[in-house]
Design an enzyme around this catalytic site. Sequence first.
Site, PDB file in Angstrom:
ATOM      1  N   SER A 162       1.021  -1.256  -0.168  1.00 31.57           N
ATOM      2  CA  SER A 162      -0.046  -0.152   0.114  1.00 31.57           C
ATOM      3  C   SER A 162       0.865   1.112   0.116  1.00 31.57           C
ATOM      4  O   SER A 162       1.985   1.051   0.273  1.00 31.57           O
ATOM      5  CB  SER A 162      -0.902   0.034   1.161  1.00 31.57           C
ATOM      6  OG  SER A 162      -0.367   0.582   2.332  1.00 31.57           O
ATOM      7  N   TYR A 197       2.647  -0.742  10.641  1.00 34.97           N
ATOM      8  CA  TYR A 197       1.986  -0.917   9.237  1.00 34.97           C
ATOM      9  C   TYR A 197       2.906  -0.554   8.173  1.00 34.97           C
ATOM     10  O   TYR A 197       3.114  -1.090   7.199  1.00 34.97           O
ATOM     11  CB  TYR A 197       0.518  -0.273   9.312  1.00 34.97           C
ATOM     12  CG  TYR A 197      -0.087  -0.383   7.936  1.00 34.97           C
ATOM     13  CD1 TYR A 197      -0.936  -1.255   7.682  1.00 34.97           C
ATOM     14  CD2 TYR A 197       0.039   0.642   7.049  1.00 34.97           C
ATOM     15  CE1 TYR A 197      -1.575  -1.596   6.534  1.00 34.97           C
ATOM     16  CE2 TYR A 197      -0.506   0.487   5.858  1.00 34.97           C
ATOM     17  CZ  TYR A 197      -1.366  -0.497   5.681  1.00 34.97           C
ATOM     18  OH  TYR A 197      -2.371  -0.337   4.311  1.00 34.97           O
ATOM     19  N   LYS A 256       4.702  -2.736   5.058  1.00 33.61           N
ATOM     20  CA  LYS A 256       4.505  -2.548   3.657  1.00 33.61           C
ATOM     21  C   LYS A 256       5.725  -1.939   3.131  1.00 33.61           C
ATOM     22  O   LYS A 256       5.930  -2.390   1.707  1.00 33.61           O
ATOM     23  CB  LYS A 256       3.553  -1.494   3.601  1.00 33.61           C
ATOM     24  CG  LYS A 256       2.102  -1.786   3.931  1.00 33.61           C
ATOM     25  CD  LYS A 256       1.634  -3.064   3.475  1.00 33.61           C
ATOM     26  CE  LYS A 256      -0.081  -3.131   4.011  1.00 33.61           C
ATOM     27  NZ  LYS A 256      -0.784  -4.567   3.089  1.00 33.61           N
ATOM     28  N   THR A 285     -12.963  -3.771   2.867  1.00 36.03           N
ATOM     29  CA  THR A 285     -12.939  -5.045   3.505  1.00 36.03           C
ATOM     30  C   THR A 285     -13.991  -5.191   4.764  1.00 36.03           C
ATOM     31  O   THR A 285     -14.350  -3.913   5.057  1.00 36.03           O
ATOM     32  CB  THR A 285     -11.422  -5.424   4.176  1.00 36.03           C
ATOM     33  OG1 THR A 285     -11.462  -4.199   5.199  1.00 36.03           O
ATOM     34  CG2 THR A 285     -10.320  -5.197   2.781  1.00 36.03           C
TER      35      THR A 285
END
Length: 154
Positions: A31, A43, A47, A78
């Site tokens: 992402s 996160y 990534k 999602t």
Amino acid sequence: TIPLMIDTAKLSSGISATQSNNRPMIVLVSSFGGRSYAFNVAYGVQKAALDRLASDMAVQLKQYNIDTVSLYPGVVRTEGNIQALRAGTWEEATGGMDLENNGETVRFSGRAIVHLMDSTNGSLEWIGGSGKVGVVAELAKFVGFVDEDGRRPP
């Protein structure tokens, strides 16, 4: 799974272009969080590591004709994101990203992968080749595909 892909690539190396338009490909779902802050440190680091993994694997797997891509979907609808929206935590967690109007389905990324694997449309070369990052929405504009609801997210 990499040895299996290498064996498959070796077996399919004798297939002519008229028999197959694809080479084996490893697609890593990353992402924009790999390039700028999003959500939290873990996160972003994860990534960024996926982007680097795609790049480094492209070097090592080139001799086996296996391509790698790091794919950047946009905001994806999602189950977890929809739940956060309903719970009222989405805006704070994302800075107000518009999930309802700009959210992509997971199938949109799947369609991008199908087009990336088709060597006849130039999409892999368009993103810069194996080991590079492909943005799903940009690829959709280049190739001309839409999400399952007929929209093309920005």
